[in-house]
Enzyme design. Structure first.
Site, PDB file in Angstrom:
ATOM      1  N   CYS A 107       0.883  -1.213  -0.177  1.00  0.00           N
ATOM      2  CA  CYS A 107      -0.031  -0.098   0.006  1.00  0.00           C
ATOM      3  C   CYS A 107       0.717   1.346   0.087  1.00  0.00           C
ATOM      4  CB  CYS A 107      -0.916   0.064   1.284  1.00  0.00           C
ATOM      5  SG  CYS A 107      -1.860  -1.435   1.634  1.00  0.00           S
TER       6      CYS A 107
HETATM    7  O1  KQY Z   1      -4.272   1.155   0.855  1.00  0.00           O
HETATM    8  C1  KQY Z   1      -4.458   1.077   1.940  1.00  0.00           C
HETATM    9  N1  KQY Z   1      -4.471  -0.072   2.758  1.00  0.00           N
HETATM   10  C2  KQY Z   1      -4.592   2.621   2.789  1.00  0.00           C
HETATM   11  C3  KQY Z   1      -5.356   2.348   3.892  1.00  0.00           C
HETATM   12  C4  KQY Z   1      -5.337   3.819   4.358  1.00  0.00           C
HETATM   13  C5  KQY Z   1      -5.830   3.836   5.725  1.00  0.00           C
HETATM   14  C6  KQY Z   1      -5.980   5.226   5.882  1.00  0.00           C
HETATM   15  N2  KQY Z   1      -5.928   5.384   7.641  1.00  0.00           N
END
Ligand code: KQY
Length: 364
Positions: A356
């Protein structure tokens, strides 16, 4: 840089698989106080380990705020390029461009719409304008033309491709009410085909339990080769994850890919449930007056959230006995790359993991 209103397929471009050669990688320096506990100090140490591992074999670009430039520059290796670009948080996978190439040495970016994983319906922060401009700005920096697809809400973590015509997504995310509620499943699938250059979309019903992205595919299932995936798995039938993974397994077993192949599924064990402590919650600012986490909340920990670099696979570790088993499975699936495990609890607390926070820039 040209802003394009055609589609990649019309122009002969498609998204290569993550295991195809990369020119580089994009990441963002973490700073947001309601995402990263205690001033993001621990998160930065974990990000730095990820940056170190990937930048051994790829050109790394890190974005940071003006306020963090000196601090980030002092901590980053010299081989890493640091660029001031304002963002709302540090999720390069979701806010960076999705790159497409054409086999003639050209690369372009796709600028999807970004609304913080659900906008007014169930978005995770109240304003996301800076994040929504990152993809286009980064294409400008790379001098890559950019497809304007801001009318379609999509994050990089919600799509995977095998590079041979097949994409993998979850229904929970792509059909969520906060993304493209006016589009049918068929219209969403057509958009993915037109922009990613795939002919087949495999829909998994669900992702990882309590994943606040509406269950991004990149936390539950990933291609390791054309026709082969890893799927996050638990043998514990009392775990709410069991039914979710079992439903995805059934979908994968019923599917054929764009080349007519059955999918070979490698089960990747999950760590024991990871929960956030009261002390960790204490270190987080409020978001819009509300806490972003509550003590004891289960975090969406999964080894599937790895990044495939040119010479390495960089995977999260959680200090769990399964860390070694997961690493061994991935090492067998990626025999030409070194699998590097990085303690990732301080990334996970932000709501995602190594995949991510990274975005590959494919070699054109
Ligand atoms: O891609 C992702 N897992 C991002 C998650 C963002 C969370 C924001 N607190």
């Amino acid at each position: 840089m040209r802003i394009l209103h055609t589609t990649p397929v019309q122009d002969g471009f498609s998204m290569p698989a993550e295991y195809a050669p990369h020119e580089g990688c994009l990441m963002i320096w973490p700073e947001r106080a309601d995402s990263w506990q205690y001033g993001a100090y621990a998160a930065r140490k974990a990000f730095l380990q990820v940056i170190d591992a990937i930048s051994q074999s790829e050109k790394m670009t890190v974005l940071c705020s003006e306020a963090q430039y000196d601090n980030a520059r002092a901590q980053l290796p010299e081989r890493v390029r640091l660029v001031v670009m304002e963002t709302d948080d540090a999720w390069a996978r979701d806010v960076g461009p999705t790159f497409v190439i054409n086999g003639k040495g050209e690369r372009r970016g796709i600028d999807w719409g970004f609304n913080a994983w659900g906008g007014a319906v169930d978005g995770l922060y109240p304003s996301w304008e800076r994040d929504n401009r990152v993809a286009r700005k980064f294409c400008d920096l790379l001098e890559n033309d950019c497809y304007d697809k801001r009318d379609f809400i999509c994050e990089g973590g919600s799509i995977h491709v095998d590079g041979e015509g097949t994409a993998l997504v979850t229904e929970a995310c792509l059909l969520s009410a906060g993304r493209n509620p006016d589009l049918s499943r068929e219209q969403i699938e057509q958009t993915l085909c037109d922009y990613l250059g795939v002919q087949k979309v495999i829909w998994l019903p669900r992702g990882i339990y309590n994943d606040e992205t509406n269950e991004h595919v990149d936390n539950v299932c990933a291609f390791t080769a054309p026709g082969e995936v890893v799927l996050a798995w638990t043998e514990d039938e009392s775990d709410p994850q069991y039914a979710l993974s079992a439903a995805s397994l059934a979908a994968l077993e019923a599917a054929v890919d764009a080349k007519g192949r059955r999918i070979k599924v490698h089960k990747l064990p999950l760590p024991a449930p990871v929960t956030i402590t009261a002390e960790e919650c204490e270190g987080l600012d409020l978001c819009d007056g509300e806490p972003t986490r509550t003590p004891g909340e289960r975090l969406a920990a999964s080894y599937v959230n790895f990044y495939i670099a040119n010479d390495a696979v960089v995977m999260p570790a959680f200090g769990d006995p399964m860390d070694e088993k997961a690493q061994a499975i991935l090492q067998e699936l990626f025999p030409t790359r070194k699998v590097v495990a990085i303690p990732a609890r301080d990334i996970l607390i932000g709501g995602g993991n190594i995949h991510c926070i990274t975005q590959q820039i494919p070699r054109a």
